[in-house]
Design a protein around this motif. Sequence first.
Motif, PDB file in Angstrom:
ATOM      1  N   MET A 153      -9.128   0.769  22.512  1.00 52.95           N
ATOM      2  CA  MET A 153      -7.723   1.168  22.429  1.00 52.95           C
ATOM      3  C   MET A 153      -7.258   1.238  20.980  1.00 52.95           C
ATOM      4  SD  MET A 153      -5.750  -0.662  25.634  1.00 52.95           S
ATOM      5  CE  MET A 153      -6.581  -2.232  25.698  1.00 52.95           C
ATOM      6  N   PHE A 154      -7.710   0.286  20.175  1.00 59.06           N
ATOM      7  CA  PHE A 154      -7.290   0.255  18.779  1.00 59.06           C
ATOM      8  C   PHE A 154      -7.817   1.466  18.002  1.00 59.06           C
ATOM      9  CE2 PHE A 154      -7.852  -1.128  14.329  1.00 59.06           C
ATOM     10  CZ  PHE A 154      -6.541  -1.452  14.035  1.00 59.06           C
ATOM     11  N   SER A 155      -9.068   1.817  18.240  1.00 58.17           N
ATOM     12  CA  SER A 155      -9.690   2.890  17.454  1.00 58.17           C
ATOM     13  C   SER A 155      -9.396   4.283  17.980  1.00 58.17           C
ATOM     14  CB  SER A 155     -11.213   2.683  17.404  1.00 58.17           C
ATOM     15  OG  SER A 155     -11.776   2.763  18.702  1.00 58.17           O
ATOM     16  N   ARG A 156      -8.924   4.389  19.218  1.00 57.10           N
ATOM     17  CA  ARG A 156      -8.740   5.704  19.837  1.00 57.10           C
ATOM     18  C   ARG A 156      -7.304   5.974  20.251  1.00 57.10           C
ATOM     19  NH1 ARG A 156     -14.186   6.111  23.702  1.00 57.10           N
ATOM     20  NH2 ARG A 156     -15.696   5.508  22.060  1.00 57.10           N
ATOM     21  N   SER A 157      -6.378   5.381  19.529  1.00 59.09           N
ATOM     22  CA  SER A 157      -4.952   5.619  19.794  1.00 59.09           C
ATOM     23  C   SER A 157      -4.293   6.098  18.509  1.00 59.09           C
ATOM     24  CB  SER A 157      -4.276   4.333  20.298  1.00 59.09           C
ATOM     25  OG  SER A 157      -4.902   3.846  21.449  1.00 59.09           O
ATOM     26  N   PRO A 158      -4.399   7.391  18.192  1.00 57.10           N
ATOM     27  CA  PRO A 158      -3.890   7.894  16.912  1.00 57.10           C
ATOM     28  C   PRO A 158      -2.400   7.668  16.714  1.00 57.10           C
ATOM     29  CG  PRO A 158      -4.470   9.701  18.398  1.00 57.10           C
ATOM     30  CD  PRO A 158      -5.030   8.461  18.998  1.00 57.10           C
ATOM     31  N   TYR A 159      -1.637   7.530  17.793  1.00 56.51           N
ATOM     32  CA  TYR A 159      -0.193   7.310  17.662  1.00 56.51           C
ATOM     33  C   TYR A 159       0.133   5.923  17.129  1.00 56.51           C
ATOM     34  CZ  TYR A 159      -1.423   5.606  22.320  1.00 56.51           C
ATOM     35  OH  TYR A 159      -2.043   4.993  23.374  1.00 56.51           O
ATOM     36  N   LEU A 160      -0.881   5.057  17.004  1.00 55.37           N
ATOM     37  CA  LEU A 160      -0.678   3.729  16.426  1.00 55.37           C
ATOM     38  C   LEU A 160      -1.079   3.669  14.951  1.00 55.37           C
ATOM     39  CD1 LEU A 160      -2.129   1.461  19.285  1.00 55.37           C
ATOM     40  CD2 LEU A 160       0.252   2.172  18.942  1.00 55.37           C
ATOM     41  N   ASN A 161      -1.686   4.727  14.453  1.00 53.57           N
ATOM     42  CA  ASN A 161      -2.298   4.673  13.123  1.00 53.57           C
ATOM     43  C   ASN A 161      -1.316   4.502  11.974  1.00 53.57           C
ATOM     44  OD1 ASN A 161      -4.755   4.963  14.348  1.00 53.57           O
ATOM     45  ND2 ASN A 161      -5.014   7.131  13.844  1.00 53.57           N
ATOM     46  N   SER A 162      -0.067   4.863  12.170  1.00 53.85           N
ATOM     47  CA  SER A 162       0.906   4.758  11.080  1.00 53.85           C
ATOM     48  C   SER A 162       1.582   3.396  11.021  1.00 53.85           C
ATOM     49  CB  SER A 162       1.978   5.844  11.241  1.00 53.85           C
ATOM     50  OG  SER A 162       2.700   5.656  12.449  1.00 53.85           O
ATOM     51  N   MET A 163       1.256   2.531  11.940  1.00 54.27           N
ATOM     52  CA  MET A 163       1.961   1.245  12.039  1.00 54.27           C
ATOM     53  C   MET A 163       1.167   0.129  11.372  1.00 54.27           C
ATOM     54  SD  MET A 163       3.085   1.627  16.012  1.00 54.27           S
ATOM     55  CE  MET A 163       3.937   3.115  16.553  1.00 54.27           C
ATOM     56  N   PRO A 164       1.875  -0.872  10.834  1.00 59.09           N
ATOM     57  CA  PRO A 164       1.171  -2.012  10.253  1.00 59.09           C
ATOM     58  C   PRO A 164       0.403  -2.786  11.310  1.00 59.09           C
ATOM     59  CG  PRO A 164       3.524  -2.448  10.377  1.00 59.09           C
ATOM     60  CD  PRO A 164       3.346  -1.013  10.736  1.00 59.09           C
ATOM     61  N   VAL A 165      -0.695  -3.389  10.886  1.00 55.73           N
ATOM     62  CA  VAL A 165      -1.525  -4.201  11.778  1.00 55.73           C
ATOM     63  C   VAL A 165      -1.265  -5.665  11.463  1.00 55.73           C
ATOM     64  CG1 VAL A 165      -3.889  -4.813  12.445  1.00 55.73           C
ATOM     65  CG2 VAL A 165      -3.278  -2.414  12.008  1.00 55.73           C
ATOM     66  N   LEU A 166      -0.713  -6.381  12.412  1.00 54.95           N
ATOM     67  CA  LEU A 166      -0.425  -7.798  12.234  1.00 54.95           C
ATOM     68  C   LEU A 166      -1.666  -8.596  12.612  1.00 54.95           C
ATOM     69  CD1 LEU A 166       1.579 -10.105  11.659  1.00 54.95           C
ATOM     70  CD2 LEU A 166       2.262  -9.982  14.070  1.00 54.95           C
ATOM     71  N   SER A 167      -2.250  -9.235  11.614  1.00 54.82           N
ATOM     72  CA  SER A 167      -3.455 -10.037  11.813  1.00 54.82           C
ATOM     73  C   SER A 167      -3.069 -11.509  11.830  1.00 54.82           C
ATOM     74  CB  SER A 167      -4.460  -9.762  10.687  1.00 54.82           C
ATOM     75  OG  SER A 167      -5.665 -10.474  10.889  1.00 54.82           O
ATOM     76  N   LEU A 168      -3.349 -12.186  12.931  1.00 54.68           N
ATOM     77  CA  LEU A 168      -2.934 -13.566  13.121  1.00 54.68           C
ATOM     78  C   LEU A 168      -3.990 -14.540  12.620  1.00 54.68           C
ATOM     79  CD1 LEU A 168      -1.518 -13.211  16.747  1.00 54.68           C
ATOM     80  CD2 LEU A 168      -0.226 -13.165  14.600  1.00 54.68           C
ATOM     81  N   ALA A 169      -3.538 -15.705  12.220  1.00 55.35           N
ATOM     82  CA  ALA A 169      -4.438 -16.777  11.788  1.00 55.35           C
ATOM     83  C   ALA A 169      -4.034 -18.053  12.511  1.00 55.35           C
ATOM     84  CB  ALA A 169      -4.368 -16.963  10.271  1.00 55.35           C
ATOM     85  N   PRO A 170      -4.371 -18.178  13.796  1.00 52.04           N
ATOM     86  CA  PRO A 170      -3.930 -19.338  14.580  1.00 52.04           C
ATOM     87  C   PRO A 170      -4.518 -20.641  14.060  1.00 52.04           C
ATOM     88  CG  PRO A 170      -5.558 -18.053  15.787  1.00 52.04           C
ATOM     89  CD  PRO A 170      -5.196 -17.244  14.577  1.00 52.04           C
ATOM     90  N   ALA A 171      -3.714 -21.683  14.160  1.00 54.85           N
ATOM     91  CA  ALA A 171      -4.142 -22.989  13.665  1.00 54.85           C
ATOM     92  C   ALA A 171      -4.941 -23.767  14.693  1.00 54.85           C
ATOM     93  CB  ALA A 171      -2.915 -23.804  13.242  1.00 54.85           C
ATOM     94  N   GLU A 172      -4.823 -23.397  15.965  1.00 55.61           N
ATOM     95  CA  GLU A 172      -5.501 -24.134  17.023  1.00 55.61           C
ATOM     96  C   GLU A 172      -6.372 -23.190  17.847  1.00 55.61           C
ATOM     97  OE1 GLU A 172      -2.525 -26.055  19.313  1.00 55.61           O
ATOM     98  OE2 GLU A 172      -1.854 -27.367  17.682  1.00 55.61           O
TER      99      GLU A 172
END
Length: 251
Positions: A153-172
């Motif tokens: 879904m991430f690589s094949r959804s061109p309508y998402l390509n202009s949006m920032p990607v929020l990368s999480l760093a969970p503590a637990e």
Amino acid sequence: MSHAVSLLRAARLASATKPFSARGGFKRERCEGCRLVSTHCMCALRPSVNTRAAVCLLMADIEPLKPTNTGWLIADTVADTFAFGWSRTEPDPALLALLSEPAWDPYVVFPGQYAAPERVVHTVRPHVAGQDGAAKRPLFILLDGTWSEARKMFSRSPYLNSMPVLSLAPAEASQYRLRRSRCGDHFCTSEVAAQCLNLAGDEAAGKTLDAYLGVFTHHYLQAKNQLPVAWEGAAHQRLEEVRAQQPVRAA
């Protein structure tokens, strides 16, 4: 029950050519409100919390049908939850319309190593004004499916390509126990949503969603093993404490 995930589930069932049977699940009749057997129903515990942020679920084909799907818990808790079936070639026009609305500040939530570095962010902008001067609200786009489905879904959804990607760093580490994952650092969808809500300043909703997942997990496993619900147990106590600490809106 008429939240976004339940409506998507109903539409998916209506279009199915054969009955859906969950692998490894129990075969008894389930409650339409919580997908659990009636003896373990948790509809009376459904929380609803005020949030600044909203959640948009892009769901793989049969994900809305799975009784272990936790996107349902997000829709229970966060009023502004949207849900759409994913299609590579024919994205839902309602999804595209939602993503183009100027009221939202959208983020695709996905591990940063799979995105171009210039798209990756680790925080949510606290105040973003639209052209009319009104503050935009964070909209978290979650790719709901197996890991391989989410990557597709991430690589094949061109309508998402202009949006920032929020990368999480969970503590637990993840507490999800209803499905197996090949990767120990993967989180279920409701856990990801809770982390996003915390970043957006919606800590009450994040804590409530985490506690609600604990209750759902307990009810599901007790039903699967034909054991009674421990209504005074740790999971229920935690949800009660979280709800008592924070003001919640009327359902």
